[in-house]
Design a protein around this motif. Structure first.
Motif, PDB file in Angstrom:
ATOM      1  N   PHE A  11      -3.906   5.399   4.938  1.00  3.45           N
ATOM      2  CA  PHE A  11      -4.135   4.324   5.918  1.00  3.45           C
ATOM      3  C   PHE A  11      -2.920   3.406   6.094  1.00  3.45           C
ATOM      4  O   PHE A  11      -2.344   2.926   5.122  1.00  3.45           O
ATOM      5  N   CYS A  12      -2.588   3.151   7.337  1.00  6.00           N
ATOM      6  CA  CYS A  12      -1.569   2.138   7.635  1.00  6.00           C
ATOM      7  C   CYS A  12      -2.289   0.790   7.757  1.00  6.00           C
ATOM      8  O   CYS A  12      -3.523   0.730   7.752  1.00  6.00           O
ATOM      9  N   PHE A  13      -1.494  -0.258   7.916  1.00  8.14           N
ATOM     10  CA  PHE A  13      -2.048  -1.612   8.000  1.00  8.14           C
ATOM     11  C   PHE A  13      -3.089  -1.747   9.137  1.00  8.14           C
ATOM     12  O   PHE A  13      -4.172  -2.289   8.950  1.00  8.14           O
ATOM     13  N   GLY A  14      -2.740  -1.177  10.317  1.00  9.37           N
ATOM     14  CA  GLY A  14      -3.609  -1.326  11.488  1.00  9.37           C
ATOM     15  C   GLY A  14      -4.951  -0.639  11.293  1.00  9.37           C
ATOM     16  O   GLY A  14      -6.005  -1.193  11.631  1.00  9.37           O
ATOM     17  N   VAL A  15      -4.916   0.557  10.724  1.00 12.22           N
ATOM     18  CA  VAL A  15      -6.148   1.330  10.526  1.00 12.22           C
ATOM     19  C   VAL A  15      -7.004   0.686   9.429  1.00 12.22           C
ATOM     20  O   VAL A  15      -8.222   0.527   9.572  1.00 12.22           O
ATOM     21  N   LYS A  16      -6.341   0.280   8.347  1.00  8.12           N
ATOM     22  CA  LYS A  16      -7.058  -0.330   7.210  1.00  8.12           C
ATOM     23  C   LYS A  16      -7.805  -1.587   7.689  1.00  8.12           C
ATOM     24  O   LYS A  16      -8.982  -1.773   7.420  1.00  8.12           O
ATOM     25  N   ARG A  69     -11.036  -0.153  19.092  1.00  2.44           N
ATOM     26  CA  ARG A  69     -10.347   0.406  17.928  1.00  2.44           C
ATOM     27  C   ARG A  69      -8.844   0.090  17.927  1.00  2.44           C
ATOM     28  O   ARG A  69      -8.302  -0.423  18.914  1.00  2.44           O
ATOM     29  N   ALA A  70      -8.171   0.471  16.830  1.00  5.86           N
ATOM     30  CA  ALA A  70      -6.744   0.145  16.647  1.00  5.86           C
ATOM     31  C   ALA A  70      -5.848   0.679  17.768  1.00  5.86           C
ATOM     32  O   ALA A  70      -4.821   0.086  18.091  1.00  5.86           O
ATOM     33  N   HIS A  71      -6.253   1.801  18.410  1.00  2.00           N
ATOM     34  CA  HIS A  71      -5.458   2.373  19.508  1.00  2.00           C
ATOM     35  C   HIS A  71      -5.435   1.489  20.744  1.00  2.00           C
ATOM     36  O   HIS A  71      -4.619   1.686  21.644  1.00  2.00           O
ATOM     37  N   THR A  92      -7.668  -3.904  18.131  1.00  2.00           N
ATOM     38  CA  THR A  92      -6.404  -3.244  18.512  1.00  2.00           C
ATOM     39  C   THR A  92      -5.322  -3.706  17.533  1.00  2.00           C
ATOM     40  O   THR A  92      -5.205  -4.907  17.259  1.00  2.00           O
ATOM     41  N   CYS A  93      -4.549  -2.756  17.033  1.00  6.86           N
ATOM     42  CA  CYS A  93      -3.472  -3.113  16.103  1.00  6.86           C
ATOM     43  C   CYS A  93      -2.511  -4.099  16.790  1.00  6.86           C
ATOM     44  O   CYS A  93      -2.137  -3.896  17.947  1.00  6.86           O
ATOM     45  N   PRO A  94      -2.097  -5.152  16.085  1.00  5.76           N
ATOM     46  CA  PRO A  94      -1.178  -6.136  16.694  1.00  5.76           C
ATOM     47  C   PRO A  94       0.095  -5.492  17.250  1.00  5.76           C
ATOM     48  O   PRO A  94       0.656  -5.976  18.229  1.00  5.76           O
ATOM     49  N   LYS A  95       0.513  -4.389  16.637  1.00  2.70           N
ATOM     50  CA  LYS A  95       1.736  -3.728  17.122  1.00  2.70           C
ATOM     51  C   LYS A  95       1.512  -3.055  18.473  1.00  2.70           C
ATOM     52  O   LYS A  95       2.414  -2.952  19.280  1.00  2.70           O
ATOM     53  N   VAL A  96       0.298  -2.587  18.693  1.00  3.16           N
ATOM     54  CA  VAL A  96      -0.046  -1.982  19.994  1.00  3.16           C
ATOM     55  C   VAL A  96      -0.186  -3.098  21.032  1.00  3.16           C
ATOM     56  O   VAL A  96       0.311  -2.989  22.150  1.00  3.16           O
ATOM     57  N   LEU A  97      -0.837  -4.194  20.627  1.00  3.55           N
ATOM     58  CA  LEU A  97      -0.987  -5.337  21.547  1.00  3.55           C
ATOM     59  C   LEU A  97       0.372  -5.848  22.008  1.00  3.55           C
ATOM     60  O   LEU A  97       0.544  -6.261  23.148  1.00  3.55           O
ATOM     61  N   GLN A 164       5.182   5.147  22.428  1.00  8.65           N
ATOM     62  CA  GLN A 164       3.891   5.091  21.731  1.00  8.65           C
ATOM     63  C   GLN A 164       4.229   4.835  20.260  1.00  8.65           C
ATOM     64  O   GLN A 164       5.229   5.371  19.753  1.00  8.65           O
ATOM     65  N   THR A 165       3.422   4.056  19.578  1.00  5.30           N
ATOM     66  CA  THR A 165       3.793   3.632  18.209  1.00  5.30           C
ATOM     67  C   THR A 165       3.997   4.791  17.233  1.00  5.30           C
ATOM     68  O   THR A 165       4.740   4.648  16.270  1.00  5.30           O
ATOM     69  N   THR A 166       3.307   5.912  17.487  1.00  9.34           N
ATOM     70  CA  THR A 166       3.391   7.014  16.513  1.00  9.34           C
ATOM     71  C   THR A 166       4.263   8.176  16.999  1.00  9.34           C
ATOM     72  O   THR A 166       4.207   9.273  16.445  1.00  9.34           O
ATOM     73  N   TYR A 167       5.079   7.936  18.023  1.00 12.01           N
ATOM     74  CA  TYR A 167       5.915   9.015  18.536  1.00 12.01           C
ATOM     75  C   TYR A 167       7.023   9.358  17.518  1.00 12.01           C
ATOM     76  O   TYR A 167       7.430   8.504  16.720  1.00 12.01           O
ATOM     77  N   ILE A 194       8.298   2.105  18.366  1.00 14.08           N
ATOM     78  CA  ILE A 194       7.639   2.945  17.351  1.00 14.08           C
ATOM     79  C   ILE A 194       7.348   2.047  16.152  1.00 14.08           C
ATOM     80  O   ILE A 194       8.188   1.238  15.745  1.00 14.08           O
ATOM     81  N   CYS A 195       6.132   2.176  15.634  1.00 15.21           N
ATOM     82  CA  CYS A 195       5.725   1.338  14.505  1.00 15.21           C
ATOM     83  C   CYS A 195       6.588   1.668  13.281  1.00 15.21           C
ATOM     84  O   CYS A 195       6.804   2.841  12.978  1.00 15.21           O
ATOM     85  N   ASN A 196       7.043   0.621  12.556  1.00 18.58           N
ATOM     86  CA  ASN A 196       7.916   0.936  11.413  1.00 18.58           C
ATOM     87  C   ASN A 196       7.162   1.680  10.318  1.00 18.58           C
ATOM     88  O   ASN A 196       7.749   2.452   9.573  1.00 18.58           O
ATOM     89  N   ALA A 197       5.824   1.489  10.266  1.00 17.74           N
ATOM     90  CA  ALA A 197       5.035   2.244   9.271  1.00 17.74           C
ATOM     91  C   ALA A 197       5.178   3.740   9.570  1.00 17.74           C
ATOM     92  O   ALA A 197       5.314   4.560   8.667  1.00 17.74           O
ATOM     93  N   THR A 198       5.196   4.082  10.861  1.00 11.65           N
ATOM     94  CA  THR A 198       5.335   5.485  11.275  1.00 11.65           C
ATOM     95  C   THR A 198       6.730   5.990  10.910  1.00 11.65           C
ATOM     96  O   THR A 198       6.884   7.086  10.357  1.00 11.65           O
ATOM     97  N   GLU A 199       7.732   5.172  11.221  1.00 13.84           N
ATOM     98  CA  GLU A 199       9.110   5.594  10.954  1.00 13.84           C
ATOM     99  C   GLU A 199       9.344   5.816   9.458  1.00 13.84           C
ATOM    100  O   GLU A 199       9.931   6.811   9.048  1.00 13.84           O
TER     101      GLU A 199
HETATM  102  S1  SF4 Z   1       0.840   0.697  15.259  1.00 17.06           S
HETATM  103 FE1  SF4 Z   1       1.396   1.297  13.202  1.00 17.06          FE
HETATM  104  S2  SF4 Z   1       0.205  -0.055  11.864  1.00 17.06           S
HETATM  105 FE2  SF4 Z   1      -0.705  -0.143  13.923  1.00 17.06          FE
HETATM  106  S3  SF4 Z   1      -2.332   1.387  13.924  1.00 17.06           S
HETATM  107 FE3  SF4 Z   1      -0.508   2.368  14.779  1.00 17.06          FE
HETATM  108  S4  SF4 Z   1       0.484   3.331  12.995  1.00 17.06           S
HETATM  109 FE4  SF4 Z   1      -0.977   1.844  12.206  1.00 17.06          FE
END
Ligand code: SF4
Length: 284
Positions: A11-16, A69-71, A92-97, A164-167, A194-199
């Motif tokens: 789990f990443c921060f957004g999903v958790k 949801r987070a997406h 929605t994950c703050p990074k997506v917002l 997209q954050t997970t590209y 791209i989300c740094n958690a993904t990178e």
């Molecule tokens: S943007 Fe990052 S932290 Fe947010 S849900 Fe997507 S992968 Fe997780």
């Protein structure tokens, strides 16, 4: 058998946050539904269904409180929820917002927006709805020419490229650079969203893949970020498998393997990872 487990697996921060907050909602609200799967993981969905959260595909089916949801969700979805006079819990994950906000601002300033992402992915579908009509989701390199043609036809001279954050990070850099080179007469702004958690997870997958005889990637087959991890592992390791859970892991696949790497996507709960580790260890 030596095991290297990715520190960023699971789990990443957004999903958790989304899963924990959804669980809290059930205590506070009588009727609660979630628009689409909260994460791409069957076990997590089953768990939430068992405590009373209903998963719906269309907003028209919603009753009581609607979880986003987070997406994220499309602009139209927010409007419909408002019109239906329903309560909303926006997870929605703050990074997506943040990407939605960037897209809206640039769109208002007259930019053409290119979103580099997976066309059918719910996050990309939601984000593009904030990009205005002068926008395009670009998924693969072979669509670059088509995107350039559309931009040129629009006669817009300011272009924003977002992701997209997970590209895939490297793929984004390549596509964005090619686009910039082809649009030399335009003002091209690149925001690598791209989300740094993904990178970090992708980088760690590369590092582990280089050191082991086999990579096990854990995650739902619908999970976009897990799919990227699998592609990366195959690039850097001679053997890679993608399993959704321990039941799918056939121990015979580990024959002749001395060192195995384990990585999991952002929607994989720690219980699934632990079960795989136990199974791999049972091999001796
Ligand atoms: S943007 Fe990052 S932290 Fe947010 S849900 Fe997507 S992968 Fe997780």
């Amino acid at each position: 058998m030596e095991i290297i487990l990715g520190k960023t697996a699971g789990f990443c921060f957004g999903v958790k946050t989304a899963v924990e907050e959804a669980k809290k909602q059930i205590k506070e609200n009588e009727e609660i539904c979630c628009l689409g799967e909260i994460v791409h993981n069957k076990n997590v969905i089953k768990d939430l269904e068992s405590i009373g959260i209903k998963f719906i595909k269309n907003v028209e089916e919603a009753k009581g409180t609607v979880i986003i949801r987070a997406h994220g969700a499309t602009k139209d979805t927010y409007k419909k929820i408002e019109q239906m006079d329903l309560k909303i819990k926006d997870l929605t994950c703050p990074k997506v917002l943040k990407i939605h906000k960037i897209a809206e601002e640039y769109s208002k300033d007259g930019f053409f927006i290119i979103l580099i992402g997976i066309k059918e992915h719910p996050e990309a579908v939601a984000t593009i709805s904030f990009c205005g009509e002068n926008s395009y989701i670009l998924q693969e390199k072979d669509e670059i020419e088509q995107a350039v043609e559309i931009i040129k036809k629009s006669k817009i001279s300011n272009i924003l490229i977002v992701a997209q954050t997970t590209y895939n990070s490297k793929k984004f850099d390549d596509i964005a650079q090619i686009l910039k080179n082809k649009l030399v007469d335009k003002n091209v702004v690149i925001q690598k969203t791209i989300c740094n958690a993904t990178e970090i997870r992708q980088k760690e997958t590369i590092e582990i893949s280089k050191q082991v005889d086999m990579m096990i990637i854990i995650g739902d087959k619908k999970s976009s970020n897990t799919s990227k991890l699998y592609d990366i592992s195959k690039e850097y390791c001679k053997k890679g498998i993608w399993v959704e859970n321990a039941d799918e892991l056939d121990l015979e696949q580990l024959d002749g393997i001395n060192k195995v790497g384990i990585m999991a996507g952002a929607s994989t709960p720690k219980e699934d990872i632990e079960k795989i580790i136990i199974k791999v260890k049972s091999k001796g």
